[in-house]
Design a protein around this motif. Structure first.
Motif, PDB file in Angstrom:
ATOM      1  N   ARG A 226       0.831  -1.216   0.000  1.00  0.00           N
ATOM      2  CA  ARG A 226       0.000   0.000   0.000  1.00  0.00           C
ATOM      3  C   ARG A 226       0.863   1.262   0.000  1.00  0.00           C
ATOM      4  N   ALA A 227       1.915   1.232   0.844  1.00  0.00           N
ATOM      5  CA  ALA A 227       2.754   2.431   0.956  1.00  0.00           C
ATOM      6  C   ALA A 227       3.441   2.715  -0.388  1.00  0.00           C
ATOM      7  N   VAL A 228       3.935   1.658  -1.036  1.00  0.00           N
ATOM      8  CA  VAL A 228       4.616   1.877  -2.316  1.00  0.00           C
ATOM      9  C   VAL A 228       3.590   2.311  -3.370  1.00  0.00           C
ATOM     10  N   ARG A 229       2.408   1.756  -3.280  1.00  0.00           N
ATOM     11  CA  ARG A 229       1.376   2.101  -4.261  1.00  0.00           C
ATOM     12  C   ARG A 229       1.013   3.581  -4.176  1.00  0.00           C
ATOM     13  N   THR A 230       0.918   4.095  -2.953  1.00  0.00           N
ATOM     14  CA  THR A 230       0.630   5.530  -2.799  1.00  0.00           C
ATOM     15  C   THR A 230       1.701   6.347  -3.513  1.00  0.00           C
ATOM     16  N   MET A 231       2.958   5.914  -3.342  1.00  0.00           N
ATOM     17  CA  MET A 231       4.046   6.641  -4.002  1.00  0.00           C
ATOM     18  C   MET A 231       3.970   6.460  -5.522  1.00  0.00           C
ATOM     19  N   GLN A 232       3.522   5.277  -5.954  1.00  0.00           N
ATOM     20  CA  GLN A 232       3.396   5.047  -7.401  1.00  0.00           C
ATOM     21  C   GLN A 232       2.338   5.961  -8.004  1.00  0.00           C
ATOM     22  N   GLU A 233       1.315   6.275  -7.214  1.00  0.00           N
ATOM     23  CA  GLU A 233       0.290   7.179  -7.741  1.00  0.00           C
ATOM     24  C   GLU A 233       0.874   8.564  -7.995  1.00  0.00           C
ATOM     25  N   LEU A 234       1.766   8.987  -7.096  1.00  0.00           N
ATOM     26  CA  LEU A 234       2.359  10.320  -7.242  1.00  0.00           C
ATOM     27  C   LEU A 234       3.543  10.312  -8.204  1.00  0.00           C
ATOM     28  N   TRP A 246      -1.653  -6.714  -6.020  1.00  0.00           N
ATOM     29  CA  TRP A 246      -3.044  -6.541  -5.613  1.00  0.00           C
ATOM     30  C   TRP A 246      -3.196  -7.136  -4.219  1.00  0.00           C
ATOM     31  N   ILE A 247      -4.117  -6.558  -3.469  1.00  0.00           N
ATOM     32  CA  ILE A 247      -4.308  -7.025  -2.097  1.00  0.00           C
ATOM     33  C   ILE A 247      -5.530  -7.940  -2.052  1.00  0.00           C
ATOM     34  N   LEU A 248      -5.328  -9.105  -1.475  1.00  0.00           N
ATOM     35  CA  LEU A 248      -6.417 -10.097  -1.397  1.00  0.00           C
ATOM     36  C   LEU A 248      -6.938 -10.158   0.040  1.00  0.00           C
ATOM     37  N   PRO A 249      -8.212 -10.381   0.236  1.00  0.00           N
ATOM     38  CA  PRO A 249      -9.249 -10.613  -0.778  1.00  0.00           C
ATOM     39  C   PRO A 249      -9.838  -9.332  -1.372  1.00  0.00           C
ATOM     40  N   GLU A 250      -9.463  -8.179  -0.767  1.00  0.00           N
ATOM     41  CA  GLU A 250     -10.092  -6.896  -1.107  1.00  0.00           C
ATOM     42  C   GLU A 250     -10.117  -6.594  -2.611  1.00  0.00           C
ATOM     43  N   SER A 256      -8.872  -9.992 -11.068  1.00  0.00           N
ATOM     44  CA  SER A 256      -9.318 -10.924 -12.109  1.00  0.00           C
ATOM     45  C   SER A 256      -9.816 -10.185 -13.340  1.00  0.00           C
ATOM     46  N   THR A 257     -10.468  -9.036 -13.151  1.00  0.00           N
ATOM     47  CA  THR A 257     -10.935  -8.293 -14.327  1.00  0.00           C
ATOM     48  C   THR A 257      -9.753  -7.816 -15.164  1.00  0.00           C
ATOM     49  N   GLN A 258      -8.758  -7.286 -14.489  1.00  0.00           N
ATOM     50  CA  GLN A 258      -7.625  -6.737 -15.228  1.00  0.00           C
ATOM     51  C   GLN A 258      -6.855  -7.835 -15.975  1.00  0.00           C
ATOM     52  N   ILE A 259      -6.702  -8.967 -15.350  1.00  0.00           N
ATOM     53  CA  ILE A 259      -5.970 -10.054 -16.014  1.00  0.00           C
ATOM     54  C   ILE A 259      -6.788 -10.580 -17.200  1.00  0.00           C
ATOM     55  N   ARG A 260      -8.098 -10.673 -16.993  1.00  0.00           N
ATOM     56  CA  ARG A 260      -8.929 -11.147 -18.104  1.00  0.00           C
ATOM     57  C   ARG A 260      -8.816 -10.191 -19.288  1.00  0.00           C
ATOM     58  N   MET A 261      -8.823  -8.886 -18.989  1.00  0.00           N
ATOM     59  CA  MET A 261      -8.723  -7.904 -20.079  1.00  0.00           C
ATOM     60  C   MET A 261      -7.398  -8.038 -20.819  1.00  0.00           C
ATOM     61  N   VAL A 262      -6.338  -8.202 -20.060  1.00  0.00           N
ATOM     62  CA  VAL A 262      -5.012  -8.327 -20.697  1.00  0.00           C
ATOM     63  C   VAL A 262      -4.983  -9.552 -21.604  1.00  0.00           C
ATOM     64  N   LYS A 263      -5.514 -10.656 -21.115  1.00  0.00           N
ATOM     65  CA  LYS A 263      -5.486 -11.893 -21.907  1.00  0.00           C
ATOM     66  C   LYS A 263      -6.387 -11.780 -23.132  1.00  0.00           C
ATOM     67  N   GLN A 305      -5.589 -13.128   3.943  1.00  0.00           N
ATOM     68  CA  GLN A 305      -4.987 -11.836   3.608  1.00  0.00           C
ATOM     69  C   GLN A 305      -3.671 -12.115   2.892  1.00  0.00           C
ATOM     70  N   ALA A 306      -3.519 -11.588   1.704  1.00  0.00           N
ATOM     71  CA  ALA A 306      -2.291 -11.876   0.951  1.00  0.00           C
ATOM     72  C   ALA A 306      -2.054 -10.788  -0.083  1.00  0.00           C
ATOM     73  N   VAL A 307      -0.863 -10.822  -0.647  1.00  0.00           N
ATOM     74  CA  VAL A 307      -0.565  -9.958  -1.787  1.00  0.00           C
ATOM     75  C   VAL A 307      -0.359 -10.872  -2.985  1.00  0.00           C
ATOM     76  N   VAL A 308      -1.009 -10.546  -4.082  1.00  0.00           N
ATOM     77  CA  VAL A 308      -0.709 -11.283  -5.312  1.00  0.00           C
ATOM     78  C   VAL A 308       0.052 -10.306  -6.203  1.00  0.00           C
ATOM     79  N   GLN A 309       1.138 -10.787  -6.742  1.00  0.00           N
ATOM     80  CA  GLN A 309       2.097  -9.870  -7.366  1.00  0.00           C
ATOM     81  C   GLN A 309       2.556 -10.429  -8.712  1.00  0.00           C
ATOM     82  N   GLU A 310       2.804  -9.535  -9.606  1.00  0.00           N
ATOM     83  CA  GLU A 310       3.347  -9.970 -10.892  1.00  0.00           C
ATOM     84  C   GLU A 310       4.662 -10.720 -10.651  1.00  0.00           C
ATOM     85  N   TYR A 311       4.801 -11.860 -11.264  1.00  0.00           N
ATOM     86  CA  TYR A 311       6.024 -12.661 -11.092  1.00  0.00           C
ATOM     87  C   TYR A 311       7.057 -12.218 -12.129  1.00  0.00           C
ATOM     88  N   ILE A 312       8.261 -11.936 -11.672  1.00  0.00           N
ATOM     89  CA  ILE A 312       9.319 -11.515 -12.607  1.00  0.00           C
ATOM     90  C   ILE A 312       9.828 -12.767 -13.314  1.00  0.00           C
TER      91      ILE A 312
END
Ligand code: ADP
Length: 740
Positions: A226-234, A246-250, A256-263, A305-312
């Motif tokens: 969350r803290a890094v995301r706030t900085m990413q917005e700025l 992304w923060i799960l489950p929130e 899922s919508t964003q991944i579906r759109m990308v695919k 509660q988890a973070v799902v993150q793009e895998y490098i």
């Protein structure tokens, strides 16, 4: 926020794929016959000041097994032994060693291509170069140190709560000739070393503790995201070193919508994601998925509660293995912000050759996860006494190897420094809120410092990526070894000892209450992007005379040294200062509705278009959403993250035509000016993050050290000017630094 993420997902493919275009794969693409490396594992090809090192008179041996016999003096601060000068490729400057005190003149020797510098006195004799440290300085330090050590009361350290860092701590205290209190002490100690958290011992009212309140909470995976995301917005470009998360489950639906759109947009794209339980460590509970439907969202009846993150997908490989970097970072103080980076770190290697993720190999933890705690249980884990082989190596040995392949390690290192400073800047605002809640101004309490463990992955294109920050990095200097099938024992680990004892010892030296030397070096105006700092140079000027024969510090100050380059990023911290100012009761971390109204009124943010009724609705709306997002939060009211969101909203309303960071900067200036012009407005809270001082003294100190707290107008204006100046300079300077 969601727009930002839709945009980000659009960029998702490029994040990993840039590497393919620009990348240097150490194993595959760098020609073996690359330039006759002036830095090479082969000692015969090391050239020193234009000479062939094979002709030098540096006598260097491989480090043998009998490490304990070799005098501790024979190391430089980051654990390098003089004997490592040649073959291991660990370049040591100004080594401290008793056998090197010979007369000569000051000399600096560059090892070509690496920026490594050997400093010390040298004698030239035909083709021969002898390197040894300056005798005068060396002996003067030793003599002074001896005399002073006799006079000074030894610094006292309470180690009763040190837990697994105890062994490294004991060694450090011994080297410093300080006094340890292993069972605690009735009288106050100078330093308290806690193994887990600030609250390990609740009864400390003076001295220094090696943990900040709130650091564990702040660095949990969700909070850090969350803290890094706030900085990413700025500052999206500056903070592109953190994978999209992304923060799960929130945020399951957005994910899922964003991944579906990308695919749907491109059927050839098949991203992989890594799921990390919040608060997990050592790889526990981590798994990879390729589709949102594979997420394990529930644990029993509770949502996980988890973070799902793009895998490098394309990490840099060495010996075909994925590895990550563990870097030790000292936050010496929050106010003023002081950050040090250890020049030596560790690299942890996977134990199964890397392949890009596929449905078949997704569960191969020894291929995808670099955690030592997992890989040590693989049959392929290599324990090694050498720093440059095995499954755990020193950072300098890896950088050396990269340099030998032609990699610009200065650039890599300066990118890593930038990543560290930016990450700390992202977490400091909330840390200050925790700090003032635990140690409110006026209440006697200790000051704090903390060693953090940054986990960094290098992408194939050499761009560093932040994986996580550990509030409690392991300081164990033993490793687990299987002594019989299925039977594990702790045995000494030379690599861990080399690195970790230096980090702890030098942290203590910096925190020495008798250390008279001001630790703040002059901020640098330019030159950061040239990356002149690499983790192989010793830094003799950091020594203090009372430290006798101790090696030079392995911790390098990076902030405030690089204030000019990074200060403009500290906008959220200024919002936190406003927030803290309007918090009511001591110990509180949340703003009530009345305090929020007071903030709006005092800063004159309401008008006919934005009435106090709208203010109340805004408060209720944002606070309700955030209390749903942080289910475990017990306190009612508006936390800092919610306040920041409200502040962004207000800034957007008022300065519609500006880009977001300028909206926020403008609103901040406005609020700060309002507060300043109303001397009657009580400064309800101020966070000094320092020992309680008489009020008058504190006001003066704060005015000098923190331009955003109680600051005289000229200083605060300077911070804003920094921001504007930076906006103009950015394209040529820092942007070059974060993009590859
Ligand atoms: P933990 O605290 O459980 O160790 P980390 O975030 O450090 O969790 O992740 C564990 C390991 O997983 C890392 O050491 C790294 O090898 C791998 N890893 C984590 N995040 C990523 C990522 N985004 N891309 C690729 N590998 C990752």
């Amino acid at each position: 926020m969601s727009d930002h993420y839709v945009k980000n997902v659009e960029q998702m493919r490029s994040f990993g794929e840039d590497a393919e275009k620009e990348g240097v794969d150490i194993e595959e693409q760098v020609p073996v016959s690359s330039p006759p490396a002036s830095v090479s594992p082969d000692p015969s090809s090391i050239t020193i000041a234009g000479r062939d090192a094979s002709n030098t008179s540096i006598t260097c041996k491989h480090r043998g097994k009998s490490r304990s016999k070799q005098g501790k003096d024979d190391k430089n601060s980051c654990g390098k032994r003089i004997s490592d000068l040649s073959l291991q490729g660990c370049v040591v400057s100004a080594p401290v060693g008793k056998n090197l005190n010979r007369p000569g003149h000051e000399r600096t020797l560059h090892i070509q291509g690496t920026g490594k510098i050997l400093q010390g006195k040298s004698e030239t004799n035909g083709n021969y170069v002898t390197i040894h440290p300056s005798k005068n300085i060396q002996e003067a330090h030793r003599e002074d140190g001896f005399k002073l050590a006799k006079k000074r009361r030894p610094v006292t350290v309470d180690t009763a709560k040190a837990k697994t860092s105890l062994e490294a701590l004991k060694l450090s205290i011994k080297q410093l000739k300080w006094k340890e209190f292993p069972l605690g002490r009735r009288a106050a100690c100078d330093i308290y070393w806690h193994g887990v958290s600030f609250h390990d011992n609740e009864n400390i009212i003076s001295g220094q503790v090696n943990k900040f309140p709130g650091m564990i909470e702040m660095l949990r995976k969700i909070n850090l995201s969350r803290a890094v995301r706030t900085m990413q917005e700025l500052f999206p470009e500056e903070y592109d070193f953190y994978p999209r998360s992304w923060i799960l489950p929130e945020e399951y639906q957005q994910f899922s919508t964003q991944i579906r759109m990308v695919k749907e947009n491109d059927a050839t794209v098949s991203p992989t994601f890594i799921v990390k339980p919040d608060g997990g460590s050592q790889g526990d509970g981590i798994y990879l998925v390729r589709d949102p439907s594979d997420l394990k969202l529930m644990s029993g009846s509770l949502a996980k509660q988890a973070v799902v993150q793009e895998y490098i997908q394309k990490p840099l490989l060495i010996d075909k293995l994925k590895f990550d970097i563990r870097l030790y970072v000292l936050i010496k103080s929050l106010e003023p912000l002081e950050i040090y980076i250890a020049k030596e770190g560790l690299t942890r290697f996977c134990t199964e050759p890397y392949q890009e993720p596929s449905q078949k190999n997704l569960t191969h933890v020894f291929m995808h996860l670099t955690n030592y705690s997992l890989n040590v249980h693989s049959g392929n884990f290599v324990h090694s006494d050498s720093q440059s082989t095995g499954s755990k190596r020193t950072l300098s040995s890896v950088l050396y190897r990269l340099a030998a392949k032609g990699v610009d390690i200065k650039k890599v290192w300066s990118d890593i420094i930038a990543l560290v400073i930016k990450t700390v800047i992202a977490v400091v605002p909330e840390l200050k809120v925790y700090y003032q809640a635990d140690i409110p101004p006026g209440k006697p309490g200790p000051t704090c410092f903390q060693i953090l463990g940054f986990d960094i992955l290098l992408m194939k294109n050499l761009k560093p990526v932040l994986l996580e920050v550990n509030s409690n990095p392991s300081m164990r200097i033993e490793h687990e070894q299987e002594v019989a099938p299925g039977v594990f024992e702790y045995v000494p680990s030379p690599v861990d000892e080399e690195v970790k004892v230096s980090v702890i010892r030098d942290t203590l030296r910096l925190m020495d209450p008798g250390h008279k030397k001001p630790s703040i070096s002059q901020p640098r105006v330019g030159g950061f992007e040239h990356g002149e700092e690499i983790p192989m140079e010793a830094e003799s000027q950091e020594r203090s005379p009372d430290e006798g024969v101790l090696p030079s510090l392995c911790l390098k100050q990076v902030y405030p040294k690089y204030t000019k380059q990074f200060n403009y990023l500290r906008l959220v911290e200024r919002i936190a200062t406003l927030f803290i100012r309007f918090l009511g009761v001591k110990g509180n971390m949340r703003l009530g509705p009345t305090a929020f109204r007071t903030f709006i009124r005092t800063c004159k943010l309401s008008n006919s278009n934005f009435t106090m009724a709208s203010v109340d609705i805004l408060y209720i709306d944002i606070t309700r959403r955030w209390s749903g997002a942080i289910p475990e939060s017990k306190e009612a009211g508006m936390g800092l993250q919610a306040f920041v969101e409200a502040f962004f909203y207000l800034a957007g309303r008022r300065f519609k035509s500006l880009v977001m960071r300028e909206q926020v900067a403008s609103l901040l200036e406005m609020c700060e000016a309002q507060l300043e012009s109303q001397p009657g407005v009580e400064d309800r809270r101020s966070v000094s993050c320092s020992r309680a001082l008489p009020r008058a003294v504190k006001t003066q100190t704060l005015g000098l050290t923190n331009p955003h707290l109680n600051s005289p107008a000229p200083l605060r204006r300077a911070a804003s000017q920094d921001y504007r100046l930076h906006q103009r300079l950015k394209p040529r300077t820092l942007r070059a630094n974060v993009e590859n």
